[in-house]
Write a protein that holds these residues in place. Structure first.
Motif, PDB file in Angstrom:
ATOM      1  N   PRO A   1       0.797  -1.221   0.000  1.00  0.00           N
ATOM      2  CA  PRO A   1       0.000   0.000   0.000  1.00  0.00           C
ATOM      3  C   PRO A   1       0.836   1.280   0.000  1.00  0.00           C
ATOM      4  CG  PRO A   1       0.104  -0.905   2.191  1.00  0.00           C
ATOM      5  CD  PRO A   1       0.802  -1.893   1.287  1.00  0.00           C
ATOM      6  N   LEU A   2       2.157   1.146   0.066  1.00  0.00           N
ATOM      7  CA  LEU A   2       3.024   2.317   0.134  1.00  0.00           C
ATOM      8  C   LEU A   2       4.305   2.061  -0.629  1.00  0.00           C
ATOM      9  CD1 LEU A   2       5.416   1.429   2.280  1.00  0.00           C
ATOM     10  CD2 LEU A   2       3.633   1.921   3.929  1.00  0.00           C
TER      11      LEU A   2
ATOM     12  N   GLN B   1       0.624  12.026  -3.204  1.00  0.00           N
ATOM     13  CA  GLN B   1       0.845  11.185  -2.023  1.00  0.00           C
ATOM     14  C   GLN B   1       1.372  11.994  -0.839  1.00  0.00           C
ATOM     15  OE1 GLN B   1       2.629  10.424  -5.047  1.00  0.00           O
ATOM     16  NE2 GLN B   1       2.818   8.217  -5.193  1.00  0.00           N
TER      17      GLN B   1
ATOM     18  N   TRP C   1       2.629   7.266   0.517  1.00  0.00           N
ATOM     19  CA  TRP C   1       1.423   6.479   0.316  1.00  0.00           C
ATOM     20  C   TRP C   1       0.324   7.372  -0.236  1.00  0.00           C
ATOM     21  CZ3 TRP C   1       3.326   8.354   4.782  1.00  0.00           C
ATOM     22  CH2 TRP C   1       2.497   9.180   5.530  1.00  0.00           C
ATOM     23  N   PRO C   2      -0.580   6.793  -1.000  1.00  0.00           N
ATOM     24  CA  PRO C   2      -0.589   5.420  -1.500  1.00  0.00           C
ATOM     25  C   PRO C   2       0.571   5.201  -2.465  1.00  0.00           C
ATOM     26  CG  PRO C   2      -2.273   6.707  -2.632  1.00  0.00           C
ATOM     27  CD  PRO C   2      -1.688   7.593  -1.559  1.00  0.00           C
ATOM     28  N   LEU C   3       0.757   3.948  -2.875  1.00  0.00           N
ATOM     29  CA  LEU C   3       1.882   3.606  -3.735  1.00  0.00           C
ATOM     30  C   LEU C   3       1.860   4.397  -5.037  1.00  0.00           C
ATOM     31  CD1 LEU C   3       4.364   1.889  -4.379  1.00  0.00           C
ATOM     32  CD2 LEU C   3       2.815   0.107  -5.213  1.00  0.00           C
TER      33      LEU C   3
END
Length: 121
Positions: free
Chosen positions: A33-34, A54, A110-112
């Motif tokens: 998720p990151l 992000q 995050w997010p990725l």
């Protein structure tokens, strides 16, 4: 299964006006998720201005410098943690000009994947 990586400037490549070693995502199953990367900035250098959707946290590992965020500036040194909210332009500066230490930090975001910006009318 344990995934083990090592932060190594020799594994970094040029990105954003600095040298970055991508740590997350790794080549394992699934997508995290990151994202995370180790960054290395030469003495007297600055990163390119960056702005992304992000949120990001910088963990300063070594050296001294300065982080600019949306016109505000703060000095940083090893052990400092800087929070960069998404959507604000930021630049990292290595304040050493005497051939001193590389400024290095771990960046976690995050997010990725960056959220696409809406097209302007």
């Amino acid at each position: 299964m344990i995934t083990k990586l090592r932060i190594d400037p020799a594994l970094a490549r040029d990105e954003f006006g600095t040298r970055c070693q991508r740590l997350v995502p790794w080549s394992g199953d699934g997508e995290p998720p990151l994202g995370a990367m180790a960054c290395f900035l030469a003495p007297g250098s600055s990163s390119e201005p960056d702005c992304h959707s992000q949120d990001e946290v910088i963990f300063v590992l070594a050296g001294t410098g300065r982080v600019e965020l949306a016109g505000e500036s703060t000095p940083v040194t090893a052990g400092d943690v800087v929070v960069l909210p998404g959507g604000l332009e930021h630049v990292v500066h290595n304040s050493r000009t005497d051939g001193g230490a590389t400024l290095s930090w771990l960046s976690v975001y995050w997010p990725l994947h960056e959220t696409p910006r809406e097209a302007s009318a």
